[in-house]
Design a protein around this motif. Structure first.
Motif, PDB file in Angstrom:
ATOM      1  N   ALA A 141       0.842  -1.195   0.000  1.00  0.00           N
ATOM      2  CA  ALA A 141       0.000   0.000   0.000  1.00  0.00           C
ATOM      3  C   ALA A 141       0.881   1.249   0.000  1.00  0.00           C
ATOM      4  O   ALA A 141       0.625   2.201  -0.731  1.00  0.00           O
ATOM      5  CB  ALA A 141      -0.921   0.002   1.214  1.00  0.00           C
ATOM      6  N   ALA A 142       1.945   1.235   0.811  1.00  0.00           N
ATOM      7  CA  ALA A 142       2.841   2.385   0.873  1.00  0.00           C
ATOM      8  C   ALA A 142       3.507   2.595  -0.482  1.00  0.00           C
ATOM      9  O   ALA A 142       3.652   3.730  -0.946  1.00  0.00           O
ATOM     10  CB  ALA A 142       3.895   2.181   1.952  1.00  0.00           C
ATOM     11  N   SER A 143       3.874   1.502  -1.120  1.00  0.00           N
ATOM     12  CA  SER A 143       4.605   1.639  -2.370  1.00  0.00           C
ATOM     13  C   SER A 143       3.703   2.130  -3.506  1.00  0.00           C
ATOM     14  O   SER A 143       4.113   2.970  -4.299  1.00  0.00           O
ATOM     15  CB  SER A 143       5.350   0.343  -2.686  1.00  0.00           C
ATOM     16  N   VAL A 144       2.448   1.663  -3.572  1.00  0.00           N
ATOM     17  CA  VAL A 144       1.580   2.176  -4.647  1.00  0.00           C
ATOM     18  C   VAL A 144       1.192   3.633  -4.404  1.00  0.00           C
ATOM     19  O   VAL A 144       0.823   4.337  -5.335  1.00  0.00           O
ATOM     20  CB  VAL A 144       0.297   1.332  -4.874  1.00  0.00           C
ATOM     21  N   LEU A 145       1.310   4.090  -3.170  1.00  0.00           N
ATOM     22  CA  LEU A 145       1.018   5.494  -2.893  1.00  0.00           C
ATOM     23  C   LEU A 145       2.247   6.379  -3.131  1.00  0.00           C
ATOM     24  O   LEU A 145       2.203   7.583  -2.940  1.00  0.00           O
ATOM     25  CB  LEU A 145       0.542   5.666  -1.450  1.00  0.00           C
ATOM     26  N   GLY A 146       3.359   5.754  -3.522  1.00  0.00           N
ATOM     27  CA  GLY A 146       4.544   6.524  -3.872  1.00  0.00           C
ATOM     28  C   GLY A 146       5.461   6.868  -2.713  1.00  0.00           C
ATOM     29  O   GLY A 146       6.362   7.686  -2.857  1.00  0.00           O
ATOM     30  N   LEU A 147       5.243   6.266  -1.552  1.00  0.00           N
ATOM     31  CA  LEU A 147       6.123   6.542  -0.422  1.00  0.00           C
ATOM     32  C   LEU A 147       7.512   5.949  -0.662  1.00  0.00           C
ATOM     33  O   LEU A 147       7.633   4.833  -1.161  1.00  0.00           O
ATOM     34  CB  LEU A 147       5.538   5.963   0.875  1.00  0.00           C
ATOM     35  N   THR A 148       8.536   6.686  -0.273  1.00  0.00           N
ATOM     36  CA  THR A 148       9.890   6.152  -0.404  1.00  0.00           C
ATOM     37  C   THR A 148      10.089   5.073   0.660  1.00  0.00           C
ATOM     38  O   THR A 148       9.300   4.960   1.599  1.00  0.00           O
ATOM     39  CB  THR A 148      10.953   7.239  -0.165  1.00  0.00           C
TER      40      THR A 148
ATOM     41  N   ARG B   9       4.500   5.742 -11.315  1.00  0.00           N
ATOM     42  CA  ARG B   9       3.432   4.911 -10.761  1.00  0.00           C
ATOM     43  C   ARG B   9       2.309   5.726 -10.160  1.00  0.00           C
ATOM     44  O   ARG B   9       1.224   5.208  -9.930  1.00  0.00           O
ATOM     45  CB  ARG B   9       4.004   4.017  -9.666  1.00  0.00           C
ATOM     46  N   LEU B  10       2.595   7.006  -9.879  1.00  0.00           N
ATOM     47  CA  LEU B  10       1.545   7.827  -9.274  1.00  0.00           C
ATOM     48  C   LEU B  10       0.387   8.073 -10.238  1.00  0.00           C
ATOM     49  O   LEU B  10      -0.672   8.524  -9.836  1.00  0.00           O
ATOM     50  CB  LEU B  10       2.128   9.157  -8.785  1.00  0.00           C
TER      51      LEU B  10
ATOM     52  N   PHE C 157      -6.710  -2.767  -3.024  1.00  0.00           N
ATOM     53  CA  PHE C 157      -6.388  -4.168  -2.768  1.00  0.00           C
ATOM     54  C   PHE C 157      -7.604  -4.947  -2.271  1.00  0.00           C
ATOM     55  O   PHE C 157      -8.533  -4.378  -1.696  1.00  0.00           O
ATOM     56  CB  PHE C 157      -5.299  -4.268  -1.694  1.00  0.00           C
TER      57      PHE C 157
END
Lengths: 220, 253
Positions: free
Chosen positions: A123-130, B87-88, B94
């Motif tokens: 979830a963090a990664s699809v939201l663009g969080l480093t 990707r943004l 999910f």
């Protein structure tokens, strides 16, 4: 009663060392343990291998042995090498404690991090969080809640473990207690010491309980 | 205009080929439902498009950005930072919601806008409240995920994805983890998005929903897209025998 008060003052002089040993060990071992857990979970095999050896040795041998080694062992080595600066009693004890407790905290954090659901990272990664933001904002807050009970156990054990340093004549609460017992041939100092340790741990437990309660606003 | 282009995508797990030569284009405003038996590679396809899994061969072009390109028989992805930005364009919902349990509903929505887009916290907050209203959960802004029903959690997850203002949304079986009586509220939100012409790629088992909302339906089987067509044709009168038997099995339960 008078003897009681006298002993309180006498043994109380060792409290400073006991508490500073406790506080400094915690302050260093918790962050170091977190870093250590990152090593455990990293993909760098050689470093991981060395780290595993460290964990095995430290967790597989008695803390008292490590304390003795850190003072006598290291000083013998330094003398044999002809190096002048010696390691003093208190720093040796502190170092041994930090090295020991880091190993335990590291394993507790590793378990905590591994129990975080993979979906949280996704979830963090699809939201663009480093990666860094994910660790700071998502992983660490949840890990602390998960590990709090085990961490608390170790903290309470640490209070009692500090008594081991009297073996290298660090003048902590236990050392003074032992001296008083053999000097006065009295069991009174043992009770006084017991009261001190109990008081410290009651305080520690109260603080831990409060922290757990504060993290109770959510469930994982 | 193509929002998404997937060319000759190939992916294996160990010795199992999960995706074998998948080709897919999705136009702006299109709603594509992907159906098919479990193990057919639907979710893996979605996860490859999202870069949660790395494809081994093939190309992925998202909003004209080549995020994955095959070179010498091997797919290379953009560098981490570029990929993160690219990707943004894509939002993801999910099956298990994956809300952040330690953050309130509102904080779940504002985390990425504040940390990734560097939005002003107050502005992020007011935008998040508008999104919550859109999914009908304004009153839950200060609740925590554990206080929500599955349907509410999934609606929050949709709002969270929308908070990053994506050009396209992917749904990985958005209603599969829900009690049957809660699927309706989630599907209604997706339907509203379709009315606003949000481009969507939806892996689903809800045939009725696919028929109603999707502009087109893909049937995946054994790592390939077996047939693609209008929902009325593919779901009512499929050419492939494989699809007929799959649909019959669904109807007979």
């Amino acid at each position: 009663m008078e003897e009681f008060a006298r002993l309180f003052l006498e043994l109380g002089k060792g409290l400073g060392i006991t508490l500073s040993l406790f506080g400094l060990t915690l302050a260093c071992s918790i962050p170091l343990g977190f870093l250590g857990s990152q090593v455990s979970l990293s993909k760098n095999k050689p470093i991981k291998f060395i780290y595993t050896i460290y964990l095995t040795v430290i967790r597989g041998t008695p803390l008292i042995l490590q304390v003795v080694f850190m003072y006598f062992g290291i000083n013998i080595i330094l003398i044999k090498l002809g190096v002048d600066p010696r390691i003093d009693r208190y720093p040796a004890a502190l170092l041994a404690f930090i090295i020991n407790y880091t190993a335990y905290f590291s394993e507790i954090f590793r378990g905590g991090i591994q129990s975080i659901n993979k979906g949280q990272y996704e979830a963090a990664s699809v939201l663009g969080l480093t990666k860094r933001a994910t660790t700071m904002k998502i992983v660490i807050p949840q890990v602390f809640k998960i590990v709090m009970p085990s961490l608390g156990n170790e903290v309470i054990t640490l209070v009692k473990d500090t008594a081991l340093v009297n073996i290298i004549a660090v003048t902590d609460l236990m050392y003074l207690t032992y001296s008083a017992v053999s000097r006065d041939v009295s069991i009174m100092p043992l009770f006084v010491a017991g009261i001190f340790y109990l008081a410290i741990n009651s305080l520690v437990s109260a603080v831990l309980k409060r922290i757990e309660k504060r993290m109770n606003y959510y469930r994982i | 205009m193509n929002m998404l282009e997937v060319k000759h995508l190939y992916k294996s797990f160990g010795t199992t080929d999960v995706l074998k030569d998948v080709n897919l284009t999705l136009e702006k405003g299109e709603v594509l439902a992907i159906i098919g038996p479990s193990g057919s590679g639907k979710s893996t396809l979605l996860r490859c498009i999202n870069c949660l899994e790395r494809a081994e061969k093939g190309d992925i072009i998202l909003d004209n950005i080549p995020i994955a390109t095959e070179k010498d028989g091997h797919t290379e992805y953009l560098k981490e930072d570029e990929l993160r930005t690219a990707r943004l364009h894509l939002g993801m919902v999910f099956q298990n919601f994956n809300l952040f349990p330690h953050l309130s509903v509102l904080q779940n929505l504002t985390l990425a806008p504040i940390n990734v887009d560097k939005k002003d916290p107050e502005q992020a907050k007011s935008e998040a409240l508008i999104l919550l209203e859109k999914v009908g959960l304004s009153e839950k802004a200060d609740s925590y995920p554990f206080e929500l029903s599955g349907g509410q959690a999934q609606r929050v997850a949709i709002a969270r994805a929308l908070a990053m203002d994506p050009d396209m949304l992917c749904f990985d079986e958005p209603t599969s983890a829900l009690d049957p009586e809660l699927t309706g509220e989630v599907l209604a939100v997706i339907k509203d998005l379709a009315k606003e012409h949000m481009t969507m790629l939806i892996v689903t088992h809800e045939m009725g929903f696919a028929k109603e909302v999707a502009t087109e339906v893909c049937f995946m089987d054994n790592g390939i897209i077996l047939e693609r067509g209008k929902p009325q044709e593919l779901l009512v009168n499929p050419k492939e025998e494989r699809i007929r038997s799959f649909l019959n099995k669904l109807l007979s339960v």
